[in-house]
Design an enzyme around this catalytic site. Structure first.
Site, mmCIF file in Angstrom:
data_model
loop_
_atom_site.group_PDB
_atom_site.id
_atom_site.type_symbol
_atom_site.label_atom_id
_atom_site.label_comp_id
_atom_site.label_asym_id
_atom_site.label_seq_id
_atom_site.Cartn_x
_atom_site.Cartn_y
_atom_site.Cartn_z
ATOM 1 N N GLY A 63 0.665 -1.157 0.162
ATOM 2 C CA GLY A 63 -0.258 -0.618 -0.010
ATOM 3 C C GLY A 63 0.633 1.518 0.048
ATOM 4 N N CYS A 118 -28.353 -9.078 -16.017
ATOM 5 C CA CYS A 118 -27.022 -8.696 -17.141
ATOM 6 C C CYS A 118 -28.583 -9.269 -18.220
ATOM 7 C CB CYS A 118 -26.217 -9.503 -17.005
ATOM 8 S SG CYS A 118 -25.454 -8.935 -19.463
ATOM 9 N N CYS A 175 -26.922 -12.352 -20.597
ATOM 10 C CA CYS A 175 -26.459 -13.615 -19.582
ATOM 11 C C CYS A 175 -27.208 -14.148 -19.144
ATOM 12 C CB CYS A 175 -24.670 -13.145 -19.763
ATOM 13 S SG CYS A 175 -24.092 -13.294 -18.430
ATOM 14 N N CYS A 204 -23.032 -6.311 -18.997
ATOM 15 C CA CYS A 204 -22.290 -6.667 -18.141
ATOM 16 C C CYS A 204 -20.741 -6.123 -18.426
ATOM 17 C CB CYS A 204 -21.654 -8.176 -18.175
ATOM 18 S SG CYS A 204 -22.103 -9.802 -17.561
ATOM 19 N N CYS A 225 -19.636 -12.164 -19.722
ATOM 20 C CA CYS A 225 -20.637 -12.152 -20.769
ATOM 21 C C CYS A 225 -20.613 -12.846 -21.773
ATOM 22 C CB CYS A 225 -21.252 -10.900 -21.061
ATOM 23 S SG CYS A 225 -22.628 -10.525 -21.475
#
Lengths: 285, 211, 375
Positions: free
Chosen positions: A33, A242, A245, A267, A273
């Protein structure tokens, strides 16, 4: 004048530059980080278009790697295509659009829906590596705040949001605390993706070319999205599946489909997808 | 520059056969090792490296050192002409006499200096600290550690044949400095493993009959 | 049925073909050669070399042609090539006192040793469209004979201790850092700052210098001396033990002389601002020298209250490769982030109306503006 052919090194960057970036990467992994300053080079795409991610990828990639590049979750957005083509040309690597086949995934603004696995590396393109920058413009000052682990500014900002709106009004690049020590910008991924960073088995590397910083989250590292006890972090969610899909629990893009502004949700992760559509077809075939 | 061979005009032995590809592979091994403390990764060697340095450590040195970095050599490698001229010729790294000024410390484990005397970084710049490249060839000690920290899924036990009895205590001193502190890259003939400053170790008693 | 947009690859190929066609212009007309660009757009080539940090007029000309005249695009091309070149070493510092100037002027002294030499300049040209010349311009006979000594104006002042020394004695001890090879952090040394300014955008530095002249961080500058000419670059190869010449480059140097009324620790004297650029880049060198001096505010205990005096502000925003990239990256798709905002704005909007529908009037300061939400 006959123009000479200009030869570039394998992986584009010269070896000295790769070593410099590699040394920075090792420090980044060792101090999760923390933003390691590096002597960011120019690369053959404009600053702000993934030059940090490109440098990180160029420093780690080899001919055994299989590279996937996504922008907004999609493999076929123009910038993703351009960067993938660049590495196929200068690093002679294989490329893929399948998340599970890739050894290195360079991304702008998304983490794939398919869970990453151990041994994979995900490289984030980062426009602004300093999570405190919009609250404190000076580098000399933010550096000191990180040294003192003084992140009150950010908590105050989040608290003010809650006081005003009843919830945090930050939906992407939502700040995280890494390894219980460093406040970190996850890059402008939607807060939807934040939970995926926590304890992820893949190595997560972040490159900010214009701002000359590299940072990292090693595998299995605690990544906590900031929140309060009474107002815990809440990633965005979508109610609808979605439209292509049928996946639920994935990040969706809204697509305007007619002049009246009607829209549908699909998606954002094109690989996910397409594969779900193919699986559905097999089931129903 | 690392010391020039005195009056000798011998050309140092070869470095990497294929500098771009060999360095990339060696780097990935080091990166993997640092990202997965306790695991060892194969490091393709620099087979012509001086014997005292070893093929694996030679490869790691070629991968990380150059004229922009400084190095301090510990133990017998520090006095060895072949090592000096080989490193100088292939990397151009600056050899420093003062250990606290070194970006890299290259040493056999037995000669590893007190970690607190190395560059430890500052609170604002914890990355300005030393990376210790440790030669652990031929180690066969009984040490076994329980490790936890970033890069480790929960906790993991691992053998550390290179470690001596006091290492765990010295290492926890280093842990306490976080985010300052040094990182260790442990190299034997063909593999590399690493301990970033974030890895916490506790000793597992391997005394026969107790295990 | 909706089908997701595909074909990024084909779109890119088509766009590039169209770009090449646009750039070629009328195919009936001959293509511009690199030599023509280098020879006839010398000032533009100088700018691209300076901001590209690479002295190579032919390559800069080639970059300009490929970039269809877009200077920043050409700078980007040059820099992305430069950065791949291995570094063999560092040249010796240029000796500009020995610079035989093609142009040399001073605004501070009417006459001075070596004299004023106007050289190739747009100054005093009437900005009228010229008749197309039928032949090349005629030059008066130029006698290159006696090379007169031309001491720098700052050295003349220096002899009387009226100007600060060129470098502080302790400055020479450390090698300057290299902005392009090492991660530099704020605060920078003056050497690093000058490197950043040298590759900084001409327009940005011009604007900052102008702001300083207009009183936002004034430095009271005088153009002590401006020189344009060729200078030798030498490289000290340790194996040889003496410097060897690598070649000559054309440079523009500006020494700005600035008033300084003195502080508790130092007497009144003139101070310096320094500008250096490749080729003929007078505007750049002058702007750079004003900004350099303004950024030295802390050395002279001056109050830092204007943008031009603020190192982080100036250096972070002067690099046009970074600036143009980041501004233009807004063209890239952002629909994931926008979607996230859209969901939020809808929610805030709905909550607003729900509150309105209920009896309790909401204090207006609880209602966010769109700007606040998007901030």
């Amino acid at each position: 004048m006959s123009q000479e052919l200009i030869d570039y090194n394998i992986g584009y960057l010269d070896e000295q530059t790769k070593r410099m970036i590699r040394r920075a990467l090792l420090k980044a992994v060792a101090i999760p980080g923390f933003q390691v300053p590096f002597a960011s080079r120019e690369v053959p795409m404009p600053r702000g278009w993934g030059t940090g991610g490109v440098q990180v990828t160029a420093a780690i990639i080899g001919e055994d790697d299989v590279l996937k590049v996504i922008d907004q979750g999609a493999d076929d957005t123009t910038n993703a295509v351009s960067i993938r083509g660049f590495f196929a040309r200068v690093a002679h690597v294989g490329t893929t659009t399948r998340t599970d086949e890739a050894t290195i995934i360079q991304t702008r603004h998304r983490i794939p829906e398919t869970p990453l696995s151990e041994g994979q590396v995900i490289v984030y393109q980062v426009p602004q590596p300093e999570p405190l920058r919009l609250l404190e413009p000076r580098e000399t000052e933010t550096r000191r705040l990180h040294a003192l682990e003084e992140y009150g500014l950010m908590y105050v900002k989040l608290y003010e949001d809650i006081a005003r709106f009843g919830h945090v009004a930050k939906t992407y690049d939502y700040p995280v605390l890494v390894g219980e020590r460093y406040l970190m910008a996850p890059s402008p991924i939607p807060s939807f993706d934040n939970p995926k960073m926590d304890g992820n088995p893949a190595l997560q590397l972040f490159g900010a070319g214009r701002e000359k910083r590299i940072y990292a989250v090693p595998p299995f590292t605690r990544v906590e999205s900031l929140g309060f006890e009474d107002f815990p972090f809440e990633p965005q969610r979508f109610d609808d599946p979605c439209a292509l899909c049928g996946s639920t629990g994935v990040y969706l893009d809204e697509v305007i489909i007619d002049d009246a502004g009607a829209s549908m949700f699909v998606c954002s992760d094109t690989d996910h997808c397409e594969r779900t559509v193919a699986e559905n077809e097999e089931v129903f075939a | 520059m690392i010391g020039q061979a005195n009056g000798s005009t011998a050309i140092p032995a070869a470095g990497f056969a294929d500098p771009t590809r060999d360095a990339q592979r060696a780097f990935r091994a080091v990166l993997d090792a640092l990202s997965h403390p306790s695991l060892a990764y194969h490091v393709g060697g620099a087979p012509e490296a001086p014997e005292l340095l070893g093929s694996g450590l030679g490869a790691v040195a070629l991968t990380l050192l150059d004229e922009e970095s400084s190095v301090w050599l510990g133990g017998p490698v520090g006095d060895d002409e072949a090592v000096s001229s080989w490193l100088s010729f292939h990397t151009g790294a600056r050899r420093v006499a003062e250990i606290a000024a070194a970006d890299f410390v290259l040493t056999p484990f037995s000669d590893m200096p007190d970690l607190a005397t190395l560059a430890l970084g500052t609170e604002e710049a914890p990355h300005r600290s030393a990376t210790v490249l440790v030669d652990v060839r031929g180690a066969s000690g009984p040490a076994r550690f329980l490790a936890e920290g970033p890069g480790i899924d929960g906790r993991v036990e691992f053998d550390a044949p290179w470690a001596d009895g006091s290492f765990a205590d010295r290492w926890s001193e280093n842990n306490r400095l976080f985010p300052r502190g040094v990182d260790l890259v442990l190299v034997d003939a063909t593999t590399v493993s690493a301990l970033p400053r974030t890895t916490r170790l506790s000793v597992i008693d391997t005394t026969p009959g107790k295990a | 049925m909706y089908v997701a947009v595909k074909g990024g690859e084909r779109a890119i190929a088509n766009a590039h073909a169209l770009l090449a066609k646009e750039g070629r212009g009328d195919a009936e007309l001959p293509e511009l050669s690199t030599e023509q660009v280098a020879g006839q757009f010398g000032v533009l080539v100088s700018r691209v070399m300076t901001e590209g940090s690479l002295y190579d007029p032919e390559l800069a000309a080639r970059a300009l042609s490929q970039a269809q005249g877009d200077a920043l695009e050409a700078v980007t091309l040059l820099r992305s090539y430069r950065t791949t070149l291995p570094r063999f070493g560092y040249s010796e510092a240029l000796d500009t006192t020995g610079l035989p100037p093609q142009r040399r002027i001073s605004a501070t002294f009417k006459d001075l040793p070596g004299g004023q030499q106007l050289g190739a300049t747009f100054d005093y040209t009437h900005r009228l469209f010229a008749e197309a010349p039928t032949e090349g311009p005629e030059l008066a006979d130029h006698t290159d004979g006696d090379r007169v000594s031309m001491p720098r104006v700052s050295d003349l002042l220096g002899a009387n201790a009226l100007i600060e020394p060129d470098a502080h004695p302790d400055q020479d001890a450390t090698e300057p850092g290299d902005l392009t090879r090492e991660p530099t952090v704020f605060p920078m040394t003056r050497a690093e700052r000058l490197q950043a300014l040298a590759r900084g955008d001409e327009g940005f530095l011009l604007g900052l210098a102008y702001s300083s002249q207009r009183g936002f961080g004034s430095t009271h500058p005088f153009a002590g001396e401006i020189r344009v000419g060729e200078v030798e670059v030498e490289f000290d190869a340790p194996e040889l033990g003496f410097p060897v010449p690598l070649g000559r480059i054309e440079i523009t140097e500006c020494q700005m002389v600035n008033q300084f009324t003195g502080s508790a620790d130092s007497p009144a004297m003139f101070t310096r601002g320094y500008g250096l650029a490749f080729g003929r880049s007078e505007r750049k060198a002058m702007s750079m020298s004003i900004v350099d001096r303004a950024l030295r505010a802390d050395e002279f205990d001056e109050r830092i209250e204007s943008p031009v005096q603020d190192e982080e502000f100036v250096i972070s925003h002067s690099d046009n490769v970074q600036a143009t990239g980041f501004v233009e990256h807004l063209k890239l798709p952002h629909y994931v982030d926008f979607q996230a905002e859209l969901v939020l704005v809808r929610r805030l909007n709905r909550e607003f109306h729900e509150r309105q529908d209920h009896a309790e009037p909401v204090p207006s300061d609880l209602v966010p503006t769109v700007e606040e939400v998007l901030a």
